[in-house]
Scaffold this motif. Structure first.
Motif, PDB file in Angstrom:
ATOM      1  N   MET A 193      11.157 -35.166  11.438  1.00 56.00           N
ATOM      2  CA  MET A 193      11.099 -36.442  10.707  1.00 56.00           C
ATOM      3  C   MET A 193      11.359 -36.191   9.233  1.00 56.00           C
ATOM      4  O   MET A 193      10.719 -35.338   8.639  1.00 56.00           O
ATOM      5  CB  MET A 193       9.700 -37.076  10.818  1.00 56.00           C
ATOM      6  CG  MET A 193       9.520 -37.971  11.997  1.00 56.00           C
ATOM      7  SD  MET A 193      10.582 -39.415  11.929  1.00 56.00           S
ATOM      8  CE  MET A 193       9.646 -40.559  10.931  1.00 56.00           C
ATOM      9  N   ALA A 194      12.283 -36.957   8.655  1.00 56.07           N
ATOM     10  CA  ALA A 194      12.535 -36.801   7.227  1.00 56.07           C
ATOM     11  C   ALA A 194      11.685 -37.802   6.467  1.00 56.07           C
ATOM     12  O   ALA A 194      11.436 -38.908   6.950  1.00 56.07           O
ATOM     13  CB  ALA A 194      13.997 -37.040   6.933  1.00 56.07           C
ATOM     14  N   LYS A 195      11.211 -37.426   5.324  1.00 57.85           N
ATOM     15  CA  LYS A 195      10.529 -38.403   4.472  1.00 57.85           C
ATOM     16  C   LYS A 195      10.834 -38.097   3.015  1.00 57.85           C
ATOM     17  O   LYS A 195      11.220 -36.979   2.659  1.00 57.85           O
ATOM     18  CB  LYS A 195       9.018 -38.401   4.734  1.00 57.85           C
ATOM     19  CG  LYS A 195       8.294 -37.137   4.322  1.00 57.85           C
ATOM     20  CD  LYS A 195       6.794 -37.325   4.421  1.00 57.85           C
ATOM     21  CE  LYS A 195       6.092 -36.070   3.889  1.00 57.85           C
ATOM     22  NZ  LYS A 195       4.658 -36.231   3.762  1.00 57.85           N
ATOM     23  N   ILE A 196      10.680 -39.127   2.206  1.00 60.97           N
ATOM     24  CA  ILE A 196      10.979 -38.972   0.770  1.00 60.97           C
ATOM     25  C   ILE A 196       9.688 -38.747   0.014  1.00 60.97           C
ATOM     26  O   ILE A 196       8.743 -39.534   0.150  1.00 60.97           O
ATOM     27  CB  ILE A 196      11.657 -40.235   0.201  1.00 60.97           C
ATOM     28  CG1 ILE A 196      12.817 -40.666   1.081  1.00 60.97           C
ATOM     29  CG2 ILE A 196      12.061 -40.026  -1.249  1.00 60.97           C
ATOM     30  CD1 ILE A 196      14.159 -40.167   0.691  1.00 60.97           C
ATOM     31  N   VAL A 197       9.648 -37.687  -0.761  1.00 58.18           N
ATOM     32  CA  VAL A 197       8.485 -37.420  -1.613  1.00 58.18           C
ATOM     33  C   VAL A 197       8.893 -37.742  -3.043  1.00 58.18           C
ATOM     34  O   VAL A 197       9.797 -37.099  -3.602  1.00 58.18           O
ATOM     35  CB  VAL A 197       8.069 -35.928  -1.514  1.00 58.18           C
ATOM     36  CG1 VAL A 197       6.896 -35.634  -2.427  1.00 58.18           C
ATOM     37  CG2 VAL A 197       7.761 -35.551  -0.068  1.00 58.18           C
ATOM     38  N   THR A 198       8.263 -38.761  -3.601  1.00 58.09           N
ATOM     39  CA  THR A 198       8.612 -39.170  -4.982  1.00 58.09           C
ATOM     40  C   THR A 198       7.839 -38.313  -5.967  1.00 58.09           C
ATOM     41  O   THR A 198       6.630 -38.147  -5.839  1.00 58.09           O
ATOM     42  CB  THR A 198       8.253 -40.656  -5.194  1.00 58.09           C
ATOM     43  OG1 THR A 198       8.976 -41.409  -4.230  1.00 58.09           O
ATOM     44  CG2 THR A 198       8.679 -41.116  -6.588  1.00 58.09           C
ATOM     45  N   LEU A 199       8.532 -37.762  -6.960  1.00 57.57           N
ATOM     46  CA  LEU A 199       7.867 -36.845  -7.891  1.00 57.57           C
ATOM     47  C   LEU A 199       7.931 -37.281  -9.345  1.00 57.57           C
ATOM     48  O   LEU A 199       6.943 -37.293 -10.036  1.00 57.57           O
ATOM     49  CB  LEU A 199       8.453 -35.440  -7.731  1.00 57.57           C
ATOM     50  CG  LEU A 199       8.124 -34.800  -6.387  1.00 57.57           C
ATOM     51  CD1 LEU A 199       9.005 -33.599  -6.123  1.00 57.57           C
ATOM     52  CD2 LEU A 199       6.670 -34.404  -6.334  1.00 57.57           C
ATOM     53  N   GLU A 200       9.112 -37.648  -9.800  1.00 56.14           N
ATOM     54  CA  GLU A 200       9.299 -38.033 -11.216  1.00 56.14           C
ATOM     55  C   GLU A 200       8.651 -37.001 -12.148  1.00 56.14           C
ATOM     56  O   GLU A 200       7.792 -37.334 -12.958  1.00 56.14           O
ATOM     57  CB  GLU A 200       8.737 -39.427 -11.493  1.00 56.14           C
ATOM     58  CG  GLU A 200       9.565 -40.550 -10.889  1.00 56.14           C
ATOM     59  CD  GLU A 200      11.000 -40.623 -11.415  1.00 56.14           C
ATOM     60  OE1 GLU A 200      11.250 -40.182 -12.564  1.00 56.14           O
ATOM     61  OE2 GLU A 200      11.884 -41.093 -10.673  1.00 56.14           O
ATOM     62  N   GLN A 201       9.092 -35.767 -12.005  1.00 57.53           N
ATOM     63  CA  GLN A 201       8.581 -34.708 -12.887  1.00 57.53           C
ATOM     64  C   GLN A 201       9.718 -34.161 -13.721  1.00 57.53           C
ATOM     65  O   GLN A 201      10.848 -34.092 -13.278  1.00 57.53           O
ATOM     66  CB  GLN A 201       7.999 -33.563 -12.052  1.00 57.53           C
ATOM     67  CG  GLN A 201       6.696 -33.887 -11.372  1.00 57.53           C
ATOM     68  CD  GLN A 201       6.194 -32.733 -10.527  1.00 57.53           C
ATOM     69  OE1 GLN A 201       6.682 -31.617 -10.654  1.00 57.53           O
ATOM     70  NE2 GLN A 201       5.240 -33.000  -9.670  1.00 57.53           N
ATOM     71  N   ARG A 202       9.377 -33.722 -14.929  1.00 61.91           N
ATOM     72  CA  ARG A 202      10.396 -33.086 -15.760  1.00 61.91           C
ATOM     73  C   ARG A 202      10.760 -31.739 -15.131  1.00 61.91           C
ATOM     74  O   ARG A 202       9.874 -30.962 -14.768  1.00 61.91           O
ATOM     75  CB  ARG A 202       9.855 -32.894 -17.174  1.00 61.91           C
ATOM     76  CG  ARG A 202       9.487 -34.226 -17.848  1.00 61.91           C
ATOM     77  CD  ARG A 202       9.034 -34.035 -19.271  1.00 61.91           C
ATOM     78  NE  ARG A 202      10.110 -33.464 -20.055  1.00 61.91           N
ATOM     79  CZ  ARG A 202       9.975 -32.443 -20.884  1.00 61.91           C
ATOM     80  NH1 ARG A 202       8.803 -31.875 -21.046  1.00 61.91           N
ATOM     81  NH2 ARG A 202      10.986 -31.990 -21.569  1.00 61.91           N
ATOM     82  N   ARG A 244      17.700 -36.736 -12.161  1.00 62.82           N
ATOM     83  CA  ARG A 244      18.267 -37.671 -13.137  1.00 62.82           C
ATOM     84  C   ARG A 244      18.568 -36.883 -14.414  1.00 62.82           C
ATOM     85  O   ARG A 244      17.690 -36.188 -14.939  1.00 62.82           O
ATOM     86  CB  ARG A 244      17.263 -38.782 -13.418  1.00 62.82           C
ATOM     87  CG  ARG A 244      17.842 -39.980 -14.152  1.00 62.82           C
ATOM     88  CD  ARG A 244      16.947 -41.210 -14.009  1.00 62.82           C
ATOM     89  NE  ARG A 244      15.686 -41.056 -14.695  1.00 62.82           N
ATOM     90  CZ  ARG A 244      14.504 -41.074 -14.095  1.00 62.82           C
ATOM     91  NH1 ARG A 244      14.403 -41.213 -12.791  1.00 62.82           N
ATOM     92  NH2 ARG A 244      13.409 -40.943 -14.795  1.00 62.82           N
ATOM     93  N   VAL A 245      19.816 -36.951 -14.862  1.00 62.20           N
ATOM     94  CA  VAL A 245      20.209 -36.218 -16.061  1.00 62.20           C
ATOM     95  C   VAL A 245      20.670 -37.201 -17.120  1.00 62.20           C
ATOM     96  O   VAL A 245      21.536 -38.045 -16.866  1.00 62.20           O
ATOM     97  CB  VAL A 245      21.361 -35.231 -15.738  1.00 62.20           C
ATOM     98  CG1 VAL A 245      21.880 -34.563 -17.005  1.00 62.20           C
ATOM     99  CG2 VAL A 245      20.886 -34.177 -14.746  1.00 62.20           C
ATOM    100  N   GLY A 246      20.067 -37.119 -18.291  1.00 59.63           N
ATOM    101  CA  GLY A 246      20.436 -38.015 -19.384  1.00 59.63           C
ATOM    102  C   GLY A 246      21.701 -37.536 -20.085  1.00 59.63           C
ATOM    103  O   GLY A 246      21.944 -36.334 -20.192  1.00 59.63           O
ATOM    104  N   LEU A 247      22.474 -38.485 -20.583  1.00 56.99           N
ATOM    105  CA  LEU A 247      23.756 -38.158 -21.213  1.00 56.99           C
ATOM    106  C   LEU A 247      23.598 -37.452 -22.556  1.00 56.99           C
ATOM    107  O   LEU A 247      24.543 -36.878 -23.069  1.00 56.99           O
ATOM    108  CB  LEU A 247      24.587 -39.433 -21.405  1.00 56.99           C
ATOM    109  CG  LEU A 247      25.236 -39.957 -20.133  1.00 56.99           C
ATOM    110  CD1 LEU A 247      25.843 -41.336 -20.361  1.00 56.99           C
ATOM    111  CD2 LEU A 247      26.301 -39.005 -19.629  1.00 56.99           C
ATOM    112  N   LEU A 248      22.401 -37.504 -23.139  1.00 61.66           N
ATOM    113  CA  LEU A 248      22.206 -36.863 -24.436  1.00 61.66           C
ATOM    114  C   LEU A 248      21.712 -35.425 -24.323  1.00 61.66           C
ATOM    115  O   LEU A 248      21.548 -34.753 -25.331  1.00 61.66           O
ATOM    116  CB  LEU A 248      21.209 -37.669 -25.280  1.00 61.66           C
ATOM    117  CG  LEU A 248      21.673 -39.063 -25.679  1.00 61.66           C
ATOM    118  CD1 LEU A 248      20.548 -39.818 -26.370  1.00 61.66           C
ATOM    119  CD2 LEU A 248      22.875 -38.997 -26.602  1.00 61.66           C
ATOM    120  N   THR A 249      21.464 -34.964 -23.107  1.00 65.25           N
ATOM    121  CA  THR A 249      20.900 -33.619 -22.942  1.00 65.25           C
ATOM    122  C   THR A 249      21.941 -32.526 -23.126  1.00 65.25           C
ATOM    123  O   THR A 249      21.600 -31.381 -23.375  1.00 65.25           O
ATOM    124  CB  THR A 249      20.282 -33.428 -21.541  1.00 65.25           C
ATOM    125  OG1 THR A 249      21.308 -33.660 -20.566  1.00 65.25           O
ATOM    126  CG2 THR A 249      19.125 -34.384 -21.315  1.00 65.25           C
TER     127      THR A 249
END
Lengths: 221, 118
Positions: free
Chosen positions: A1-10, B30-35
């Protein structure tokens, strides 16, 4: 089963964490840290040599040097009788926070109140890596043309000051200083701009005064 | 090129967020254009590194966000697909960018290591 893990980390989260550790270390030791970046040959080390000559009369100074190869730059600083630690990256085109952290154990913090970090000569890659410094300075020599800020916006946007170096060569160049300043401020309207020559010493005094002012403000905060 | 270092950091970050037995199928960044970071170079290094790290099944999906900027002169807000310095409305030089510095791992599509449908 595939699932999406949302992270939004630098992606460079780890570098940011180590940079924050570096900053804590600097603050604990009462050291004010200034990084210098530029393309190769803009005169970062020469600027340091001249600036340190003046700054050492006011505060205890030291340098961390970053280069792909050689310890030439650290030797130049040591020749002034000042502490210098050389980081050799062996190929990596920039310093990152971990490399700086590795150098910290060699910095004699008891004798250093103002620490410079001279990055590898490169206007692209170092812009992505916070080192934990308090102040970021970019150096661009007048032999490089006026439009460096437009070509390398990331570096100029993140810097606090721009040093336009080698102004003793202006009589031999078709360099438009007003255009250079305008382009720099277009990219970063908050940039503090200095015009210097390491040969004549012109402008270096103002640059040093500004650094000392920022240092005093940091200690007061 | 620092894209190699960035991709190394990305791979480490993905590995830290995988549970035991999980594999990454698709990684969205996600990659910003200013990087100043090159998506092509990132893709190149990712494909070089994935075999020995995340596995050949892993794909990198790079989103380049349009640049949003407000003109310092007339306050018009515009989106640009490339770095721009002139306001398209009043022509003034001086834009305040509202984004563009991102270098983010958005999400990972993961699968069980036992999934035979890969």
């Amino acid at each position: 089963m595939a699932k999406i893990v949302t992270l939004e980390q630098r992606i460079l989260k780890k570098n940011s964490e180590v940079a924050a550790e570096n900053r804590r270390c600097f603050d604990e030791h009462g050291a004010f840290v200034v990084s210098l970046a530029s393309s190769p040959g803009s005169g970062k080390t020469s600027l340091l040599e001249v600036a340190l000559g003046r700054l050492r009369q006011e505060v205890a100074v030291g340098v961390i040097e970053g280069d792909v190869q050689t310890d030439n730059d650290a030797r130049r600083i040591e020749a002034l009788g000042l502490p210098a630690v050389q980081v050799v990256t062996n190929g990596t085109c920039h310093l990152d926070a971990q490399m700086v952290q590795g150098a910290l154990e060699h910095v004699p913090f008891g004798q250093v109140e103002l620490l410079f970090i001279e990055n590898v000569g490169n206007l692209v890659c170092p812009a992505s890596y916070d080192l934990g410094e308090h102040l970021r300075v970019v150096v661009a020599s007048v032999t490089e043309g006026e439009d460096k800020p437009l070509k390398y916006p990331a570096m100029f946007r993140r810097s606090h000051a721009l040093v336009l170096n080698k102004i003793d060569l202006l009589p031999y160049l078709r360099y438009d200083m007003n255009a250079a300043r305008a382009m720099a401020l277009q990219v970063n309207p908050t940039l503090k701009i200095f015009e210097t020559s390491c040969v004549t010493g012109e402008g270096v005094g103002e640059f040093c005064e500004w650094i000392l002012e920022q240092m005093a403000r940091n200690h007061a905060a | 090129m620092h894209e190699a270092s960035i991709v190394e950091s990305l791979v480490e970050l993905v590995q830290q967020n995988l549970e035991p037995g999980q594999r990454a199928r698709r990684i969205e960044v996600r990659v910003g254009l200013l990087t100043g970071v090159s998506p092509d170079a990132m893709q190149f290094y990712f494909e070089m590194m994935r075999e020995d790290t995340l596995g050949a099944q892993a794909e990198l999906d790079i989103r380049l966000e349009p640049l949003r900027a407000e003109c310092r002169n007339c306050q018009a807000v515009h989106e640009f697909s490339e770095i721009a310095w002139l306001c398209p409305v009043c022509g003034a030089r001086g834009l305040n960018f509202q984004n563009g510095d991102e270098l983010h791992l958005c999400n990972i599509e993961v699968e069980d290591g036992q999934d035979r449908n890969s």
